[in-house]
Design an enzyme around this catalytic site. Structure first.
Site, short mmCIF file in Angstrom:
data_model
loop_
_atom_site.label_atom_id
_atom_site.label_comp_id
_atom_site.label_asym_id
_atom_site.label_seq_id
_atom_site.Cartn_x
_atom_site.Cartn_y
_atom_site.Cartn_z
N LYS A 181 0.81 -1.13 -0.16
CA LYS A 181 -0.24 0.18 0.34
C LYS A 181 0.65 0.64 -0.32
CE LYS A 181 -2.59 2.12 3.12
NZ LYS A 181 -2.16 3.90 2.51
N GLU A 255 10.50 1.10 10.67
CA GLU A 255 11.56 2.04 10.20
C GLU A 255 10.49 3.54 10.83
OE1 GLU A 255 13.16 5.14 9.93
OE2 GLU A 255 13.31 4.69 7.42
N CYS A 294 13.70 10.38 6.72
CA CYS A 294 13.56 9.62 8.39
C CYS A 294 14.71 10.01 8.62
CB CYS A 294 13.28 8.07 8.11
SG CYS A 294 11.98 7.96 7.68
N GLU A 395 10.88 15.32 15.26
CA GLU A 395 11.25 14.92 14.03
C GLU A 395 9.87 15.29 13.14
OE1 GLU A 395 11.53 11.63 12.47
OE2 GLU A 395 11.59 12.21 10.86
#
Lengths: 499, 118
Positions: A181, A255, A294, A395
């Protein structure tokens, strides 16, 4: 030179069992380009029934596909690589349109790297050997690697085709069928890939389902008919996917991002040479891909005795960044991928300033002209502060750098490790001892030493701490998609003598 | 005085989701991509334990955050708002083309004193 928005069909479908299939419920969602907020196309708003169709196809195909030879599978991966490469510009344009990143990145980084990952995993499987050990004179232990079966993969929107190309080739080349997906913000390049490679794999081996997380992602991640789930994203969804996997006793890889420190010791300024120039660029790489990485080096740690001189150059280099139309080859920083990211980044500017962070450059949205006025542009920004501020700990996923100083090695390590995450880090020094000792002391899965933001297929990538677990890329990735069958063979004609 | 509040526009969406999904909770996410955003789930969907801090109740929805993350957020007041957008998480508002978003500010002195003990 400037490109323009590529042509799209009015709507697209899921790719299931080798064919494009409309969603059973007949619902679609509108996908828009963050460059100017214009409509790209409609994509299926899939539900559980659509996911089940894809799982039917994958489960039906897994036996035959798992028994194909490594040669055959590798050949097909190489074919995919050749097809992407032959259509590189088309993929690059679609990716830029969908994600908002500048065309020079998609032409030179995203798409060529994606090609290389398909080739790398094709090469891995061909050069691999299994293990056989003679345990004693008459006993042989043989390890045969077998595929898991059907793998569910959920990928993010920051490098759509590249993330697909990190996850899909190692799963396929080890003999698994895949249901993937794409993120709903960026469904286009995965769809284009299916159009181009529709006939490459046997039906059911590769399946793409579009839709929203709660409606299509959850049924995929929680299905008892997948044998593994691989996920890139954030911590809460990561926890949910692990919960579902625990019900099915399935393996997962996660992750989940980071808040990566980029550490510059005073020796970088010993000379004003090519290396220093590289180091300054290394600090400015926070703006690469609009900070939507990331491993974005979003925390800059600079030794105090070079701080002023070093930062003067970093700020100057940041101010020189060209942020403009992403279709223009000169543009260095494009649009954030969606409105909510754009809003989120601005809310971080607010709290950063309230906490006392000083804006060295940027610090606001960038209103471009014409059609681009509707896009989601944020000025490359540097905030000066300390590591306990929220902008240093979360983040932000934007072109936002938070800089602080350190006294000595011990303090550099302390600040670098004062984070929940441990995905990436950078260490810059001319000192041979620091080159080894500091990276070893930083708790992160990837430490770039005198470089940053390189992602070769041949180097393992993954997180420590709350950045997740499991690795991507590298030959070791093959075993994340396989089981070990141990055959313990006796060549002894004599009985044990127990019974 | 509350650690976390919600705007009227966001509360309206919460009510709409409650009608469709029943009892709900918020959990503040960390990490990449769609991280650093509040996510809303049916109660019981996300496993919560003593490592999750209950920051408060907005409307009648509990708002949680992981304890480790809370350590870095504890000096700030949060307001849940809603904006247009697409997220890739499993949060229930996503199919509406909307995303919950957090606005933060530093605690006032009085708030700081009141909440210090938590």
């Amino acid at each position: 030179m400037s490109y323009s928005k590529p042509e799209f069909k009015e709507k697209y479908h899921n790719f299931i069992n080798g064919k494009f299939v409309p969603p059973i419920g007949g619902e679609y969602f509108e996908n828009r380009s963050p460059i100017d907020n214009s409509l790209i196309a409609k994509y299926p708003r899939s539900q559980k029934e659509d996911v089940e169709l894809a799982l039917d196809a994958a489960n039906a195909a897994k036996e035959a596909w798992g028994n194909t030879s490594a040669t055959e599978r590798a050949t097909l991966l190489n074919k995919v690589a050749d097809i992407i490469e032959a259509n590189l510009e088309e993929f690059a344009l679609v990716e830029t349109c969908d994600n908002g990143k500048p065309i020079r990145e998609t032409l030179n980084a995203d798409i060529p790297l994606a090609v290389d990952h398909w080739r790398y995993f094709a090469a891995c499987i061909r050069s691999e050997e299994g293990g056989a050990t003679e345990l004693d004179q008459n006993t042989l232990s043989m390890n045969i690697k077998e595929p898991l079966g059907v793998v569910g993969q959920i990928i993010p929107w920051n490098f759509p085709l590249l993330m697909l190309s990190w996850k899909m080739p190692p799963a396929l080349v080890t003999g698994n069928c895949v249901v993937l997906k794409p993120a709903e913000q960026t469904p286009s390049s995965a769809t284009l890939l299916m159009e181009k490679i529709a006939d490459v794999f046997p039906p059911g081996v590769v399946n793409i389902i579009h839709g929203f997380g709660p409606e299509a992602g959850k049924p995929l991640a929680s299905s008892s008919r997948v044998d593994k789930v691989a996920f890139t994203g954030e911590t809460t969804t990561g926890q949910l996917i692990m919960q579902y996997a625990s019900k099915n006793l399935n393996p997962v890889t996660m992750e989940l991002g980071g808040k990566s420190p980029n550490v510059f010791f005073n020796s970088v300024m010993d000379e004003d040479d090519a290396y220093l120039d590289k180091a300054i660029e290394g600090a400015v790489l926070f703006a690469f891909n609009q900070g939507e990485v990331c491993t974005c080096p979003s925390r800059l740690l600079v030794q105090e005795d070079i701080y002023d001189a070093f930062m003067e150059r970093v700020v100057a280099r940041t101010k020189a960044i060209i942020q403009d139309n992403p279709y223009d080859v000169n543009t260095m920083v494009g649009a954030q991928a969606s409105n909510d990211q754009y809003e989120k980044i601005q809310s971080y500017f607010k709290i950063g300033k309230e906490e006392g962070a000083k804006v060295l450059t940027g610090g606001a949205a960038n209103k471009l002209s014409g059609d681009l006025a509707n896009g989601f542009y944020i000025q490359p920004t540097i905030l000066e502060g300390h590591n306990k501020m929220r902008v240093f700990q979360e983040e932000i996923f934007g072109p936002v750098l938070c800089v602080t100083k350190f006294k000595d090695e011990a303090e550099a390590i302390e600040i670098a490790n004062d984070t929940l995450y441990g995905l990436g880090a950078g260490v810059w020094t001319r000192d041979a001892h620091q080159l080894y000792q500091i990276p070893r002391a930083i708790k992160a899965g990837r430490v770039w030493v005198n470089c940053y933001h390189a992602y070769p297929a041949h180097a393992p990538f993954g997180g420590y701490k709350k950045s997740g677990f499991g690795r991507e890329n590298h030959v070791m990735m093959l075993n994340y998609y396989r089981q070990t069958k141990n055959m313990l063979i006796s060549y002894d004609k004599n009985k044990l003598g127990f019974f | 005085m509350k650690r976390v509040e919600i705007t009227e526009a966001a509360a309206k969406i919460v009510r709409q989701l409650q009608e469709a999904h029943g009892e709900l909770i918020f959990h503040q996410s960390g990490g990449c991509c769609d991280g650093s955003s509040p996510m809303i789930f049916p109660e019981g969907e996300l496993y919560l334990d003593e490592s999750d801090i209950l920051l408060g109740t907005i409307g009648d929805v509990n708002f949680y955050m992981n304890k480790d993350q809370f350590e870095y957020w504890r000096h700030t007041h949060l307001t849940v708002d809603i904006t247009e957008g697409r997220g890739a998480s499993f949060s229930l508002e996503i199919p509406l083309g909307l995303r919950f978003i957090i606005h933060s500010r530093l605690f006032t002195e009085a708030e700081g004193k009141a909440f210090n003990k938590l």
